[in-house]
Design an enzyme around this catalytic site. Structure first.
Site, PDB file in Angstrom:
ATOM      1  N   HIS A   1      41.404  34.600  97.436  1.00 56.83           N
ATOM      2  CA  HIS A   1      41.138  33.597  96.420  1.00 56.83           C
ATOM      3  C   HIS A   1      42.236  32.535  96.480  1.00 56.83           C
ATOM      4  O   HIS A   1      43.291  32.731  97.092  1.00 56.83           O
ATOM      5  CB  HIS A   1      41.081  34.239  95.039  1.00 56.83           C
ATOM      6  CG  HIS A   1      39.883  35.120  94.829  1.00 56.83           C
ATOM      7  ND1 HIS A   1      39.588  35.716  93.628  1.00 56.83           N
ATOM      8  CD2 HIS A   1      38.888  35.491  95.689  1.00 56.83           C
ATOM      9  CE1 HIS A   1      38.480  36.423  93.742  1.00 56.83           C
ATOM     10  NE2 HIS A   1      38.042  36.309  94.989  1.00 56.83           N
TER      11      HIS A   1
ATOM     12  N   GLU B   1      44.474  31.379  94.439  1.00 54.02           N
ATOM     13  CA  GLU B   1      45.823  31.710  93.967  1.00 54.02           C
ATOM     14  C   GLU B   1      46.601  32.490  95.020  1.00 54.02           C
ATOM     15  O   GLU B   1      47.799  32.255  95.231  1.00 54.02           O
ATOM     16  CB  GLU B   1      45.743  32.526  92.670  1.00 54.02           C
ATOM     17  CG  GLU B   1      45.041  31.806  91.530  1.00 54.02           C
ATOM     18  CD  GLU B   1      43.559  32.121  91.457  1.00 54.02           C
ATOM     19  OE1 GLU B   1      43.048  32.232  90.332  1.00 54.02           O
ATOM     20  OE2 GLU B   1      42.903  32.261  92.524  1.00 54.02           O
TER      21      GLU B   1
ATOM     22  N   TRP C   1      10.301   7.930 110.021  1.00 57.35           N
ATOM     23  CA  TRP C   1      11.397   8.195 109.098  1.00 57.35           C
ATOM     24  C   TRP C   1      11.445   7.097 108.060  1.00 57.35           C
ATOM     25  O   TRP C   1      11.492   5.920 108.428  1.00 57.35           O
ATOM     26  CB  TRP C   1      12.728   8.286 109.833  1.00 57.35           C
ATOM     27  CG  TRP C   1      12.710   9.314 110.921  1.00 57.35           C
ATOM     28  CD1 TRP C   1      12.653   9.103 112.255  1.00 57.35           C
ATOM     29  CD2 TRP C   1      12.755  10.733 110.750  1.00 57.35           C
ATOM     30  NE1 TRP C   1      12.671  10.282 112.943  1.00 57.35           N
ATOM     31  CE2 TRP C   1      12.733  11.310 112.033  1.00 57.35           C
ATOM     32  CE3 TRP C   1      12.813  11.574 109.654  1.00 57.35           C
ATOM     33  CZ2 TRP C   1      12.765  12.684 112.232  1.00 57.35           C
ATOM     34  CZ3 TRP C   1      12.850  12.933 109.851  1.00 57.35           C
ATOM     35  CH2 TRP C   1      12.832  13.468 111.122  1.00 57.35           C
TER      36      TRP C   1
ATOM     37  N   ARG D   1      22.230  20.075 101.663  1.00 59.91           N
ATOM     38  CA  ARG D   1      21.695  21.358 102.137  1.00 59.91           C
ATOM     39  C   ARG D   1      22.820  22.361 102.378  1.00 59.91           C
ATOM     40  O   ARG D   1      22.713  23.534 102.025  1.00 59.91           O
ATOM     41  CB  ARG D   1      20.928  21.172 103.454  1.00 59.91           C
ATOM     42  CG  ARG D   1      19.508  20.709 103.323  1.00 59.91           C
ATOM     43  CD  ARG D   1      18.822  20.732 104.687  1.00 59.91           C
ATOM     44  NE  ARG D   1      17.505  20.106 104.633  1.00 59.91           N
ATOM     45  CZ  ARG D   1      16.725  19.929 105.683  1.00 59.91           C
ATOM     46  NH1 ARG D   1      17.139  20.318 106.892  1.00 59.91           N
ATOM     47  NH2 ARG D   1      15.537  19.363 105.551  1.00 59.91           N
TER      48      ARG D   1
ATOM     49  N   THR E   1       3.750  21.550 102.746  1.00 61.53           N
ATOM     50  CA  THR E   1       4.739  20.814 103.535  1.00 61.53           C
ATOM     51  C   THR E   1       4.993  21.513 104.856  1.00 61.53           C
ATOM     52  O   THR E   1       5.145  20.868 105.901  1.00 61.53           O
ATOM     53  CB  THR E   1       6.052  20.675 102.741  1.00 61.53           C
ATOM     54  OG1 THR E   1       5.824  19.863 101.588  1.00 61.53           O
ATOM     55  CG2 THR E   1       7.144  20.045 103.586  1.00 61.53           C
TER      56      THR E   1
ATOM     57  N   SER F   1       2.403  30.973 101.541  1.00 57.95           N
ATOM     58  CA  SER F   1       2.575  31.662 102.825  1.00 57.95           C
ATOM     59  C   SER F   1       2.755  30.661 103.948  1.00 57.95           C
ATOM     60  O   SER F   1       1.989  29.701 104.060  1.00 57.95           O
ATOM     61  CB  SER F   1       1.358  32.549 103.116  1.00 57.95           C
ATOM     62  OG  SER F   1       1.206  33.545 102.123  1.00 57.95           O
TER      63      SER F   1
END
Length: 353
Positions: free
Chosen positions: A50, A52, A170, A184, A196, A221
């Site tokens: 971590h 610290e 694009w 992302r 999509t 699916s």
């Protein structure tokens, strides 16, 4: 430097590891020795140290009697690593300045209490609002069990996301594409609809910046052989999906799926932050595909209103950050989860989402 400057330094350290630490928070720590030496630390990837402990290891004996500035309350429990509160005590740190208390039930004030019980001078709340913005996905997850939801959209200036024949690559340029891939990389999961996947066959990986690929989630699916596979396929209520992702340790989910999925998340009030990329292009008609599919507000009185919190130029395109906070509630800068600055691609480069 004063306390605020040291805490800002710790925030920069945390921001630098934003895409690497999940499901742990991206925390920064600065330690200053009594003689003025400064040591820095940021949370390492899961299983690592971590913030610290990174700073304490850098400081060594110089930490004795020093001050630590840390963006989140030091932990007081043993997980993959030992308690950071104990490490600070054992190193002889005399004073700890903390931006935010950790809502994780295993901490939730226990780290602060342990430090104070050991005689350490503890101050809490410095730059707390700014750190609350920086750690918003982590804080939401630990408070609600659900991930922070970012909805990403790319459109022309007249609000269209694809031509009538479905083509969309694009709309935006390379700089906007790189920026979207950075979002992302900060996200633990990415959601699209099966429509999509069938239409565009996206891979949904991180390619234009450094970072790990998110868990890919398909609503419905995916066809056999789709590039998105392997993926988590889900059918059901969106809130159930968020619960399931939260249980898997997902802190931030990025919704990229088409107008139907975008409209469903938006109308359900599940979006915590909107990122909209606008290209200097016009379809010039009403037959191109819109940002959202489905029924919208029936009257002007029912129009959804938020707050624009940032506008960033990326090559020839604009990134607009939008918060679901009504304008009447905005009294100052609105919290917004931002990615770090990335070098823009050449304005002549082409790309999309």
């Amino acid at each position: 430097m004063d306390d605020a400057e040291r805490m800002q330094q710790a925030m920069v350290l945390g921001s630098a590891v934003r895409a690497a630490t999940s499901p742990n928070p991206w925390v920064g720590c600065v330690i200053e020795s009594p003689s003025g030496e400064v040591f820095e630390g940021a949370t390492e990837p899961p299983g690592g140290r971590h913030a610290e402990v990174v700073a304490l290891d850098a400081a060594g004996p110089a930490a004795q009697g020093g001050t630590a500035w840390v963006t989140l309350e030091p932990c007081a429990h043993t997980g993959r690593t030992g308690p950071c509160a104990d490490a600070l005590i054992e190193a002889g740190i005399a004073r700890v300045v903390i931006a935010l208390e950790d809502p994780d039930t295993r901490v939730a004030g226990a780290g602060i209490e342990r430090l104070r019980a050991a005689g350490v001078d503890v101050e809490v709340g410095l730059l707390g609002d700014a750190v609350r913005v920086q750690l918003a996905p982590y804080l939401k997850h630990r408070s609600t069990g659900q991930p922070w939801v970012v909805l990403k959209l790319g459109a022309t200036l007249d609000g269209r996301t694809a031509a009538p024949d479905g083509t969309s690559q694009w709309i935006t340029g390379g700089a906007a594409r790189a920026d979207a891939h950075a979002v992302r990389a900060e996200s633990d999961a990415i959601v699209v609809g099966a429509g999509t996947v069938r239409a565009d066959d996206p891979s949904l990986t991180v390619r234009h910046v450094d970072g790990k690929d998110p868990l890919r989630v398909v609503l419905g699916s995916a066809p056999v052989g789709a590039r998105v596979l392997p993926a988590m396929e889900f059918s059901g209520e969106l809130t159930d999906l968020l619960d399931a992702l939260g249980a898997r340790g997902v802190l931030q989910v990025l919704v990229e799926g088409g107008a139907t999925v975008a409209g469903a998340f938006h109308r359900a009030g599940l979006v915590d932050h909107y990122v909209i990329y606008l290209a200097p292009a016009l379809f010039g008609g009403d037959d191109a595909r819109p940002l959202f599919a489905g029924e919208g507000a029936p009257t002007i009185a029912d129009v959804w209103r938020g707050a624009i919190t940032a506008v960033t130029q990326l090559g020839g395109d604009l990134r607009i950050d939008l918060s679901p906070v009504g304008p009447s509630a905005v009294t100052g800068p609105v919290p917004v989860v931002r990615i770090g600055d990335i070098p823009p691609f050449s304005p002549s480069g082409q790309g999309g989402h």
